[in-house]
Each structure stands twice: as structure tokens, then as C-alpha cells.
Design an enzyme around this catalytic site. Structure first.
Site, PDB file in Angstrom:
ATOM      1  N   ASP A   1       0.816  -1.217   0.000  1.00  0.00           N
ATOM      2  CA  ASP A   1       0.000   0.000   0.000  1.00  0.00           C
ATOM      3  C   ASP A   1       0.848   1.265   0.000  1.00  0.00           C
ATOM      4  O   ASP A   1       0.318   2.363  -0.101  1.00  0.00           O
ATOM      5  CB  ASP A   1      -0.921  -0.011   1.228  1.00  0.00           C
TER       6      ASP A   1
ATOM      7  N   SER B   1      -6.759   5.267  -0.090  1.00  0.00           N
ATOM      8  CA  SER B   1      -7.093   3.956  -0.640  1.00  0.00           C
ATOM      9  C   SER B   1      -8.577   3.661  -0.404  1.00  0.00           C
ATOM     10  O   SER B   1      -9.098   3.905   0.681  1.00  0.00           O
ATOM     11  CB  SER B   1      -6.247   2.871   0.031  1.00  0.00           C
TER      12      SER B   1
ATOM     13  N   GLN C   1      -5.588  -2.086  -6.731  1.00  0.00           N
ATOM     14  CA  GLN C   1      -6.052  -1.104  -5.756  1.00  0.00           C
ATOM     15  C   GLN C   1      -6.703   0.068  -6.476  1.00  0.00           C
ATOM     16  O   GLN C   1      -6.269   0.459  -7.570  1.00  0.00           O
ATOM     17  CB  GLN C   1      -4.881  -0.582  -4.919  1.00  0.00           C
TER      18      GLN C   1
END
Length: 285
Positions: free
Chosen positions: A203, A227, A277
Site C-alpha cells: 500500500d 485507498s 487497488q
């Protein structure tokens, strides 16, 4: 306090407070929300603690529902959805101050022989020893490191292409990025720790590929980003304390959202993890 890697391992070492309930630390930070990779890594640890160790995780799908508050513990509630002959499924909710901030579904698979195998080739990129550490490069240019850099200290990150520092330098770039990464020290041998360490790291840079054609990755930001969801597929065993190449690209950015796809290869060229993502982008000011 120990090294940054020791602190990462400690962050992933959840306290079990009931059969299916775990509590994780959330470091006190000056930033406005808890780092998503931390929450995903802790939630996966919670799920893995309820599964037989001979079944490694093969996929996870997660949603970031609310921003977490730094410094406040997060409670992870595990729901044992399924225990089949080959697959085990867990659902995990991350709760902070009475509100669900995160939801994850993880699937675990008993290893079996494959009737066939194939994979894409690893990109031909410079070796990690030939490119500078991102923290060293950023520190030498800025003189001081941004506050969020503490989240990256457990890892040695090395961008394959040189960092750009002005908007003019990024205008012609393609929406892709690649970094070499490994932990800044040796991890315990537990495969779940390595899987969760890479979940944490996945991430940190994936949405870079969305931003690359728009603004420099470091320095003053024109856009706030967060995110929205995160998915990973774990194909082969790996060690997070050995060099991994994280190839990232963004196929589309529209409607305030940017989608990014990542592929993680080990040093020998084996594809070990795939990542997707979506992030939310809003102009600052």
C-alpha cells in the site's frame, strides 16, 4: 524501541482478547489517518491466527470504509466463514471507537499440484544494488523527510527510475512505476509474517503509478489521496527480507478515482504476488 523492522514485527503481533477477537496497536502519528497497509496487514494476521498453518493465504479482498485515528487501538473481529477440505475463508472487520473502519475477506488454500503453469516475464530493470535508496535520495534533496516517511522506514525502497522533482519533469511520463523493496533487516521465519509484511508494503507505493503523470511523487502535493479498496493474490512462497521487484501501472484514472495494478517478482524472476487497488484523488485547496 528497537529497529524499524522490530517495530513492524511488533505492530503485526496482535493481542488475542477472545477466541476470534484480536487487538492491534496503532502508532501515534501527526498524520490525519492510520496507514492502510498497517490495517490490512494486521487484519490478515488476525485471520491467519484462526487457520491451520499448512494452509497459506492465497488471496485477500479489502475495503477501507472510514479513516482510522492514529494512536487508538484497532479491534479485529474474525468470522470463520468456511473450513473446507481445500479452502478456508475468513472475514475480518476492523473496529475503532465503536465504528467499522475496515473489512477484509481472506481465503487460504491447502497447496496442491498444478496441472499446468505459466506467468508473464519479469521486466528487465537495473539491479537493486545499482539504484539509490529512496530515503537517501529524498533526504539529500529535501534536507528533511516528510512525516509519513516513518511508515516506510522498515523497508529499503529503491525506485528503478530516478525521482522527478518538478511538474515539468512528469508531464510526459507514462502512468507506471517500479521499486525494489525488502525489509531493513531479517524477519522471523513464519511465512505469515512475510505475507503480512508485503501486504503492509503493497500500500506504500501502488498509487504512485496513478500520480506519476500528474505531479512529482515527493515534495509538495497538489492532490490528497486515500485507498478505497485493495486486493492481493499470493502465488508462490517468498521472503519479504529478500529483494522483491514491485512493478506498478495505472490503466485508468477517472471520476476522482484511479486504478492501479501491481506485480511483485522475486529476484529469480518468479511472479509471487499480484495486486489491485483503487484510490480516491481530490485536489487540495
Amino acid at each position: 524501541m528497537g529497529s524499524p523492522v522490530d517495530r513492524l514485527v511488533d505492530l503485526l503481533d496482535l493481542e488475542q482478547i477472545e477466541v476470534n477477537i484480536f487487538r492491534g496497536r496503532s502508532p501515534e502519528e501527526s498524520l490525519q489517518r492510520v496507514f492502510g497497509g498497517q490495517v490490512a496487514g494486521q487484519a490478515l494476521i488476525a485471520a491467519g491466527r484462526t487457520v491451520d498453518r499448512e494452509r497459506p493465504v492465497h488471496s485477500l479482498h479489502a475495503y477501507f470504509l472510514r479513516p482510522g485515528t492514529p494512536g487508538v487501538p484497532i479491534v479485529y473481529q474474525v468470522d470463520r466463514i468456511r473450513d473446507g477440505r481445500s479452502f478456508t475463508t475468513r472475514r475480518v472487520l476492523g473496529v475503532q471507537q465503536g465504528k467499522t473502519i475496515f473489512a477484509l475477506t481472506a481465503d487460504f488454500h491447502l497447496p496442491e499440484e498444478s496441472p499446468f503453469e505459466h506467468q508473464v516475464a519479469m521486466p528487465d530493470v537495473p539491479a537493486p544494488e545499482s539504484v539509490p535508496s529512496a530515503l537517501e535520495e529524498v533526504g539529500s534533496v529535501l534536507g528533511e523527510l516528510p512525516p509519513f516517511i516513518s511508515r516506510r522506514q522498515p523497508f529499503d525502497l529503491r525506485y528503478v527510475e530516478r525521482l522527478r522533482w518538478t511538474e515539468d519533469e512528469v508531464k510526459e511520463l507514462e502512468p507506471r512505476s517500479a521499486v525494489w523493496l525488502r525489509t531493513n533487516g531479517t524477519l522471523p521465519d513464519d511465512p505469515l509474517i512475510h505475507t503480512c509484511a508485503v501486504t503492509y508494503a503493497s500500500d506504500m507505493t501502488l498509487l504512485d503509478s496513478v500520480r506519476v503523470p500528474v505531479e512529482p511523487l515527493w515534495g509538495k502535493r497538489n492532490f490528497d489521496m486515500a485507498s478505497l479498496d485493495h486486493a492481493m493474490w499470493f502465488h508462490r512462497p517468498f521472503r519479504a527480507d529478500e529483494w522483491l521487484l514491485y512493478q506498478q501501472e495505472s490503466p485508468i484514472a477517472v471520476g476522482g478515482r484511479g486504478l492501479a495494478h501491481g506485480q511483485i517478482f522475486d529476484r529469480s524472476g518468479q511472479l509471487v504476488v499480484s495486486v489491485m487497488q483503487e484510490g480516491l484523488f481530490r485536489r487540495i485547496g
